[in-house]
Design an enzyme around this catalytic site. Structure first.
Site, PDB file in Angstrom:
ATOM      1  N   LYS A 155     -17.758 -23.012  -4.033  1.00  0.00           N
ATOM      2  CA  LYS A 155     -18.274 -24.360  -3.778  1.00  0.00           C
ATOM      3  C   LYS A 155     -19.739 -24.376  -4.206  1.00  0.00           C
ATOM      4  CE  LYS A 155     -17.926 -28.059  -0.406  1.00  0.00           C
ATOM      5  NZ  LYS A 155     -17.520 -29.083  -1.372  1.00  0.00           N
TER       6      LYS A 155
HETATM    7  N1  PMP Z   1     -12.065 -30.067  -4.007  1.00  0.00           N
HETATM    8  C1  PMP Z   1     -13.369 -30.232  -4.223  1.00  0.00           C
HETATM    9  C2  PMP Z   1     -13.884 -30.146  -5.617  1.00  0.00           C
HETATM   10  C3  PMP Z   1     -14.235 -30.510  -3.154  1.00  0.00           C
HETATM   11  O1  PMP Z   1     -15.546 -30.692  -3.369  1.00  0.00           O
HETATM   12  C4  PMP Z   1     -13.715 -30.622  -1.855  1.00  0.00           C
HETATM   13  C5  PMP Z   1     -14.627 -30.946  -0.704  1.00  0.00           C
HETATM   14  N2  PMP Z   1     -15.164 -29.806  -0.118  1.00  0.00           N
HETATM   15  C6  PMP Z   1     -12.343 -30.416  -1.673  1.00  0.00           C
HETATM   16  C7  PMP Z   1     -11.548 -30.144  -2.771  1.00  0.00           C
HETATM   17  C8  PMP Z   1     -11.749 -30.457  -0.299  1.00  0.00           C
HETATM   18  O2  PMP Z   1     -12.124 -29.314   0.398  1.00  0.00           O
HETATM   19  P1  PMP Z   1     -12.272 -29.343   1.978  1.00  0.00           P
HETATM   20  O3  PMP Z   1     -10.982 -29.852   2.494  1.00  0.00           O
HETATM   21  O4  PMP Z   1     -12.478 -27.931   2.362  1.00  0.00           O
HETATM   22  O5  PMP Z   1     -13.400 -30.223   2.297  1.00  0.00           O
END
Ligand code: PMP
Length: 331
Positions: free
Chosen positions: A182
């Protein structure tokens, strides 16, 4: 951090004409910076820190939900977010610094200090200093960890929906810029696609990966439902290992609904009964049209998403005792 703070202080005296305040109403009293609560306006760094350090920075997006009946604020899946944060730091070759427990304690401390009694969005960010400029922005260093919180009303059970279009931009891939990390720079890919989608009249883009299969949204994962089976791309399809995605899979399985993780073609979306995004910011969010094809009635979210959304709303607000282990009480 001592050096950065000293630089920041020097900068403050040199530019006294410009008050160091955030836009009116936009900033909470405190943020949390590598171990300590810090008044918002005092958290400054030198201007040369703007730019290059961001290409090595990793972050998390976490939601806290207010439960008015209980007078309690719950953080959703905090240990899981902090474990992914640690994974992102490791992959970006940051040296271990604060433990997930220390960051977790800091985050709760921040919510208490800011007296947060409403739905909120929290963003821990790890970055290394600007000692090396350019594309080799510092590695093998202990990062600074910044946590900010801001009000972010939930859209659950509001009936909101989005339209989507398949992006002409391809999703980044594991051998280019791993979506599993991330990392801030990954969001340049998301930004290109989001702006393209808006200009083309869609609310959201949907990325295909380098294999031409459905990947994810710019900040969310994607599910479709066909003939009562819930389907989502695997974590090797150039997606973030989403915590909401994992939660949705488990909630459906606990409801007795079959969930399959497999590659998805774009044309499957066009004929799906239901399509929805999921993610911390998006929560669970119905898609009513993809490339102009109606999904279901083309206007509202479908029955399996509606059922999930009701449960999800209870779970995140600490109102479903079966999933009490998924939330951390703040107050
Ligand atoms: N894909 C991307 C590219 C994201 O930025 C996010 C947000 N964090 C998600 C998927 C969803 O992840 P999460 O459920 O952990 O927030």
């Amino acid at each position: 951090m001592a050096e950065l703070k000293a630089n920041g202080a020097a900068q403050a005296t040199a530019t006294t004409a410009r008050p160091q305040t955030a836009p009116a109403g936009a900033s909470p009293p405190y943020l949390w910076l590598t171990g300590q609560l810090t008044p918002w306006a005092e958290a400054t760094v030198h201007i040369t820190m703007v730019g290059w350090p961001a290409i090595g920075a990793v972050f998390e997006g976490i939601r806290a939900y207010w439960n008015a009946e209980q007078g309690q604020l719950y953080v959703f899946r905090l240990p899981e977010h902090l474990s992914r944060f640690a994974q992102s730091m490791k992959l970006m070759r940051m040296l271990p610094s604060l433990t997930p427990e220390q960051i977790s304690a800091g985050l709760v401390e921040l919510l208490r200090a800011n007296a947060v009694r409403e739905d909120a969005y929290l963003q821990p960010l790890a970055f290394t200093g600007g000692q090396v400029w350019g594309s080799r922005a510092a590695a093998d260093q202990v990062p600074e960890v910044l946590i900010t919180s801001r009000p972010s009303p939930s859209g659950l059970l509001s009936g909101r929906t989005s339209t989507a279009g398949i992006s002409s931009w391809t999703r980044i891939s594991d051998n280019v810029m791993p979506p599993r990390i991330k990392a801030l720079p990954n969001y340049a890919n998301s930004r290109l696609a989001s702006h393209e989608a808006q200009r083309n009249g869609y609310d959201q883009p949907i990325f295909l990966n380098t294999a031409g299969k459905v990947a994810e949204g710019p900040g969310s994962c994607l599910f479709m439902i066909r003939d009562g089976i819930v389907i989502t791309p695997p974590t090797t399809a150039s997606i973030l290992e989403s915590i909401t995605r994992a939660s949705v899979i488990q909630l459906y399985r606990d409801m007795g609904v079959e969930v399959v993780e497999r590659d998805m073609d774009r044309t499957e979306l066009y004929v799906a009964d239901e399509v929805f995004f999921c993610g911390t910011a998006m929560e669970v969010h119905a898609v009513t049209k993809v490339d102009g094809y109606d999904i279901g009635d083309g206007k509202t979210s479908g029955p399996l998403l509606n059922a999930l959304e009701r449960t999800f709303n209870d779970v995140v607000r600490g109102a479903d005792s079966r999933y009490r282990g998924w939330v951390t009480a703040v107050h």
